[in-house]
Design a protein around this motif. Structure first.
Motif, PDB file in Angstrom:
ATOM      1  N   HIS A 190       1.758  50.508 111.852  1.00  0.00           N
ATOM      2  CA  HIS A 190       0.709  51.496 112.089  1.00  0.00           C
ATOM      3  C   HIS A 190       0.512  51.672 113.590  1.00  0.00           C
ATOM      4  N   ARG A 191      -0.189  52.737 113.962  1.00  0.00           N
ATOM      5  CA  ARG A 191      -0.624  52.942 115.341  1.00  0.00           C
ATOM      6  C   ARG A 191      -2.073  53.406 115.325  1.00  0.00           C
ATOM      7  N   TRP A 192      -2.923  52.736 116.090  1.00  0.00           N
ATOM      8  CA  TRP A 192      -4.328  53.115 116.190  1.00  0.00           C
ATOM      9  C   TRP A 192      -4.623  53.580 117.612  1.00  0.00           C
ATOM     10  N   ASP A 193      -5.660  54.410 117.728  1.00  0.00           N
ATOM     11  CA  ASP A 193      -6.077  54.921 119.035  1.00  0.00           C
ATOM     12  C   ASP A 193      -7.145  54.004 119.631  1.00  0.00           C
ATOM     13  N   THR A 194      -6.688  52.854 120.074  1.00  0.00           N
ATOM     14  CA  THR A 194      -7.574  51.907 120.741  1.00  0.00           C
ATOM     15  C   THR A 194      -6.724  50.986 121.602  1.00  0.00           C
ATOM     16  N   ASN A 195      -7.354  50.256 122.495  1.00  0.00           N
ATOM     17  CA  ASN A 195      -6.621  49.309 123.325  1.00  0.00           C
ATOM     18  C   ASN A 195      -6.285  48.064 122.514  1.00  0.00           C
ATOM     19  N   TRP A 196      -5.134  47.472 122.802  1.00  0.00           N
ATOM     20  CA  TRP A 196      -4.692  46.325 122.011  1.00  0.00           C
ATOM     21  C   TRP A 196      -5.680  45.167 122.078  1.00  0.00           C
ATOM     22  N   LYS A 197      -6.349  44.987 123.209  1.00  0.00           N
ATOM     23  CA  LYS A 197      -7.291  43.874 123.346  1.00  0.00           C
ATOM     24  C   LYS A 197      -8.559  44.100 122.517  1.00  0.00           C
ATOM     25  N   ILE A 198      -8.955  45.354 122.360  1.00  0.00           N
ATOM     26  CA  ILE A 198     -10.120  45.638 121.517  1.00  0.00           C
ATOM     27  C   ILE A 198      -9.843  45.188 120.086  1.00  0.00           C
ATOM     28  N   LEU A 199      -8.652  45.483 119.584  1.00  0.00           N
ATOM     29  CA  LEU A 199      -8.305  45.069 118.231  1.00  0.00           C
ATOM     30  C   LEU A 199      -8.150  43.560 118.141  1.00  0.00           C
ATOM     31  N   GLN A 317      -0.782  41.040  89.801  1.00  0.00           N
ATOM     32  CA  GLN A 317      -2.018  41.761  89.483  1.00  0.00           C
ATOM     33  C   GLN A 317      -3.117  41.402  90.475  1.00  0.00           C
ATOM     34  N   HIS A 318      -3.258  40.095  90.757  1.00  0.00           N
ATOM     35  CA  HIS A 318      -4.272  39.662  91.713  1.00  0.00           C
ATOM     36  C   HIS A 318      -3.996  40.240  93.100  1.00  0.00           C
ATOM     37  N   PHE A 319      -2.721  40.226  93.516  1.00  0.00           N
ATOM     38  CA  PHE A 319      -2.414  40.649  94.871  1.00  0.00           C
ATOM     39  C   PHE A 319      -2.572  42.159  95.026  1.00  0.00           C
ATOM     40  N   THR A 320      -2.306  42.910  93.973  1.00  0.00           N
ATOM     41  CA  THR A 320      -2.520  44.356  94.047  1.00  0.00           C
ATOM     42  C   THR A 320      -3.978  44.667  94.367  1.00  0.00           C
ATOM     43  N   ALA A 321      -4.879  43.949  93.701  1.00  0.00           N
ATOM     44  CA  ALA A 321      -6.308  44.141  93.980  1.00  0.00           C
ATOM     45  C   ALA A 321      -6.651  43.688  95.392  1.00  0.00           C
ATOM     46  N   LEU A 322      -6.090  42.549  95.807  1.00  0.00           N
ATOM     47  CA  LEU A 322      -6.352  42.034  97.148  1.00  0.00           C
ATOM     48  C   LEU A 322      -5.833  42.996  98.213  1.00  0.00           C
ATOM     49  N   LYS A 323      -4.625  43.542  98.022  1.00  0.00           N
ATOM     50  CA  LYS A 323      -4.048  44.463  99.012  1.00  0.00           C
ATOM     51  C   LYS A 323      -4.945  45.683  99.191  1.00  0.00           C
ATOM     52  N   GLY A 324      -5.511  46.171  98.100  1.00  0.00           N
ATOM     53  CA  GLY A 324      -6.444  47.284  98.211  1.00  0.00           C
ATOM     54  C   GLY A 324      -7.644  46.935  99.067  1.00  0.00           C
ATOM     55  N   LEU A 325      -8.163  45.714  98.886  1.00  0.00           N
ATOM     56  CA  LEU A 325      -9.293  45.265  99.697  1.00  0.00           C
ATOM     57  C   LEU A 325      -8.894  45.135 101.161  1.00  0.00           C
ATOM     58  N   LEU A 326      -7.734  44.527 101.434  1.00  0.00           N
ATOM     59  CA  LEU A 326      -7.274  44.365 102.810  1.00  0.00           C
ATOM     60  C   LEU A 326      -7.114  45.724 103.499  1.00  0.00           C
ATOM     61  N   ASP A 327      -6.582  46.699 102.776  1.00  0.00           N
ATOM     62  CA  ASP A 327      -6.418  48.035 103.349  1.00  0.00           C
ATOM     63  C   ASP A 327      -7.774  48.655 103.678  1.00  0.00           C
ATOM     64  N   ASP A 333     -12.034  48.413 110.198  1.00  0.00           N
ATOM     65  CA  ASP A 333     -11.748  47.922 111.549  1.00  0.00           C
ATOM     66  C   ASP A 333     -11.217  49.032 112.445  1.00  0.00           C
ATOM     67  N   ARG A 334     -10.394  49.891 111.875  1.00  0.00           N
ATOM     68  CA  ARG A 334      -9.864  50.996 112.682  1.00  0.00           C
ATOM     69  C   ARG A 334     -11.001  51.877 113.193  1.00  0.00           C
ATOM     70  N   GLY A 335     -11.927  52.218 112.298  1.00  0.00           N
ATOM     71  CA  GLY A 335     -13.052  53.034 112.728  1.00  0.00           C
ATOM     72  C   GLY A 335     -13.860  52.365 113.819  1.00  0.00           C
ATOM     73  N   CYS A 336     -14.144  51.074 113.651  1.00  0.00           N
ATOM     74  CA  CYS A 336     -14.956  50.360 114.636  1.00  0.00           C
ATOM     75  C   CYS A 336     -14.247  50.243 115.977  1.00  0.00           C
ATOM     76  N   THR A 337     -12.971  49.885 115.966  1.00  0.00           N
ATOM     77  CA  THR A 337     -12.259  49.664 117.234  1.00  0.00           C
ATOM     78  C   THR A 337     -11.955  50.976 117.944  1.00  0.00           C
ATOM     79  N   GLU A 338     -11.700  52.035 117.197  1.00  0.00           N
ATOM     80  CA  GLU A 338     -11.467  53.324 117.854  1.00  0.00           C
ATOM     81  C   GLU A 338     -12.762  53.870 118.460  1.00  0.00           C
ATOM     82  N   ARG A 339     -13.897  53.568 117.844  1.00  0.00           N
ATOM     83  CA  ARG A 339     -15.176  53.979 118.446  1.00  0.00           C
ATOM     84  C   ARG A 339     -15.451  53.212 119.733  1.00  0.00           C
TER      85      ARG A 339
END
Length: 374
Positions: A190-199, A317-327, A333-339
Motif C-alpha cells: 500500500h501507499r499512504w499520504d503521510t510521513n513514514w515516521k508518523i505511521l 474461518q477465524h482468520f477471514t474474520a480477523l483479516k477483516g478486522l485488521l483491514d 490508522d490511515r485516516g488518523c495518520t494522514e490527518r
C-alpha cells in the motif's frame, strides 16, 4: 533569514528528559533535506525487512525492494538459500526484475543478458567481439541478507552487526512465541499520504486507540491500565492482555505450553527503523515501511497464523474474520495518520507535550537522532 536545521532541532528535542519531552519538531517530517539524511544514515545503514522467509518457498521465487533508492532483488537460489543482490544489469543498467514472481534465471528485459540465481552472468548476446568484456567478472553485486526468526532482513551496510546481536533482548521478551514457525497467509503493498515516521509512531503507542479506533477495537482499551516500559537500543515495545472475543488472539485450546497471562498477551514490537510487528499466541501481523518522499510511505502489510492454528480445521474461518478486522483497523490508522500529515502543513503546527504512554515515540526520536551525523 532564519534557516531551519532539522537535525539540530531533533537533537535539541531529545536532549530534554522524557518526563518533560515534546513530540518531534515538524521539520523532521516535512523537510526533504532531512529525508535525504534519513535515506543515507537510517535506511542506508540499517537492517530492513523485505517480508517473510516462507513467502519465498521454491528456488527461483523472488521479490524486489528499494533501499535508499537502491534497487534490490531477494530470491531463493538453487541451493535453497536466501540471497539478495543488486537488481541492476551490469550492461546498460536497466533494472532486471519487478514486483514478485518466479524465474529460472534472471534475464535483462533490455538486451537479454542472463544471470544465474546466484548472480553469475550466464550469457551476453553478441559480446564476443569486445575485448574488454569478461563474463566471469560481470556478476551481480551481492547484498547482505539474513533470515532472522523468519523475517528476511536486508542491509546495504557491509559491517552492520547482525539482527541476532542488535535485537538479542527480544528472546527474553517473546522467545516463548517462536516467530520463525508462524506462517504468512497474506501480503499486500500500500501507499499512504503521510510521513513514514508518523505511521511508525502511530504503531508504537496505544494512546490513540480509544478515539482513532472507536469503531473497532478502541472500546476494549483502558488507558489507566496501560504501561509503556523502557525499550532497548534496537527496538521498543509494549504489550496488552486480550480476552477471548477474538479467538486467534489467545493461545490455542490444545496449547499446553503457554500458561497464565502468556496465553492472553499481545506484543507490539517496533524494530528500528521501520518493522512493526503485532505478535499474539495465535497470529501475527506486520508493517514494513519505506519513505516515498516526505509526504508518502510505502507499506508492506502482511500477517498469518501460529503453528497451532495453521493445523486447526477452523483456522481459515477465524482468520477471514480477523483479516477483516485488521483491514478496518488499518483504514482507521490511515485516516488518523494522514490527518496528522495534513495538519503539519499548517503555519500553526507546533509539537505538544508527550503523554507517559508515548515513551516509545521519545525513544524512537532519540534513536533517529543518534544515527545522524554531527
Amino acid at each position: 533569514m532564519n534557516v531551519h536545521d532539522p537535525a539540530a532541532e531533533l537533537r535539541a528535542n531529545v536532549a530534554t528528559p522524557f518526563e518533560a519531552a515534546q513530540a518531534m519538531p515538524v521539520s523532521v517530517y516535512t523537510s526533504k533535506d532531512f529525508l535525504d539524511l534519513e535515506q543515507q544514515h537510517v535506511f542506508g545503514a540499517s537492517w530492513l525487512c523485505a517480508g517473510r522467509a516462507e513467502s519465498l518457498k521454491e528456488s527461483g521465487d523472488y521479490m524486489t525492494m528499494e533501499i535508499a533508492g537502491e534497487p534490490i532483488m531477494v530470491l531463493r537460489d538453487r541451493a535453497g538459500d536466501l540471497r539478495a543482490m543488486s537488481n541492476v544489469c551490469r550492461h546498460r543498467m536497466s533494472t532486471l526484475l519487478e514486483g514478485r514472481g518466479h524465474v529460472r534465471s534472471i534475464v535483462c528485459p533490455y538486451h537479454a543478458w542472463t544471470y544465474n540465481l546466484d548472480g553469475a552472468l550466464r550469457g551476453a548476446p553478441a559480446m564476443d567481439l569486445n575485448q574488454s568484456f569478461c563474463k566471469e567478472a560481470t556478476g551481480l553485486p551481492q547484498v547482505r541478507c539474513v533470515n532472522w526468526k523468519g523475517w528476511i532482513m536486508v542491509t546495504l551496510d557491509p559491517d552492520l552487526p547482525e539482527p541476532a546481536e542488535t535485537l538479542k533482548e527480544m528472546d527474553d521478551l517473546v522467545g516463548y512465541l517462536p516467530m520463525e514457525n508462524y506462517v504468512e497467509t497474506f501480503r499486500e503493498e500500500h501507499r499512504w499520504d503521510t510521513n513514514w515516521k508518523i505511521l511508525a509512531e502511530n504503531f508504537m503507542e496505544s494512546y490513540h486507540l480509544p478515539v482513532c479506533h472507536g469503531g473497532t477495537i478502541g472500546g476494549a482499551v483502558d488507558l489507566r491500565r496501560m504501561t509503556c516500559p523502557q525499550g532497548f537500543s534496537g527496538f521498543n515495545f509494549h504489550h496488552i492482555l486480550k480476552d477471548d472475543s477474538i479467538a486467534l488472539s489467545i493461545a490455542h485450546r490444545d496449547n499446553t505450553a503457554l500458561q497464565g497471562e502468556d496465553r492472553y498477551r499481545t506484543w507490539l514490537l517496533a524494530i528500528y527503523p521501520s518493522l512493526m510487528i503485532t505478535l499474539t499466541p495465535g497470529y501475527f501481523w506486520y508493517l514494513s515501511l519505506m519513505p516515498d518522499g516526505p509526504g508518502g510511505v510505502k507499506i508492506l502489510y502482511g500477517g498469518g497464523l501460529s503453528p497451532d492454528f495453521i493445523a486447526d480445521a477452523d483456522a481459515e474461518q477465524h482468520f477471514t474474520a480477523l483479516k477483516g478486522l485488521l483491514d478496518d483497523v488499518n483504514d482507521e490508522d490511515r485516516g488518523c495518520t494522514e490527518r496528522v500529515w495534513k495538519g503539519m502543513q499548517s503555519r500553526h503546527a507546533v509539537p505538544g507535550a508527550l503523554s507517559h504512554l508515548e515513551r516509545p515515540n521519545y525513544e524512537f526520536a532519540t534513536w533517529i537522532a543518534s544515527r545522524l551525523p554531527g
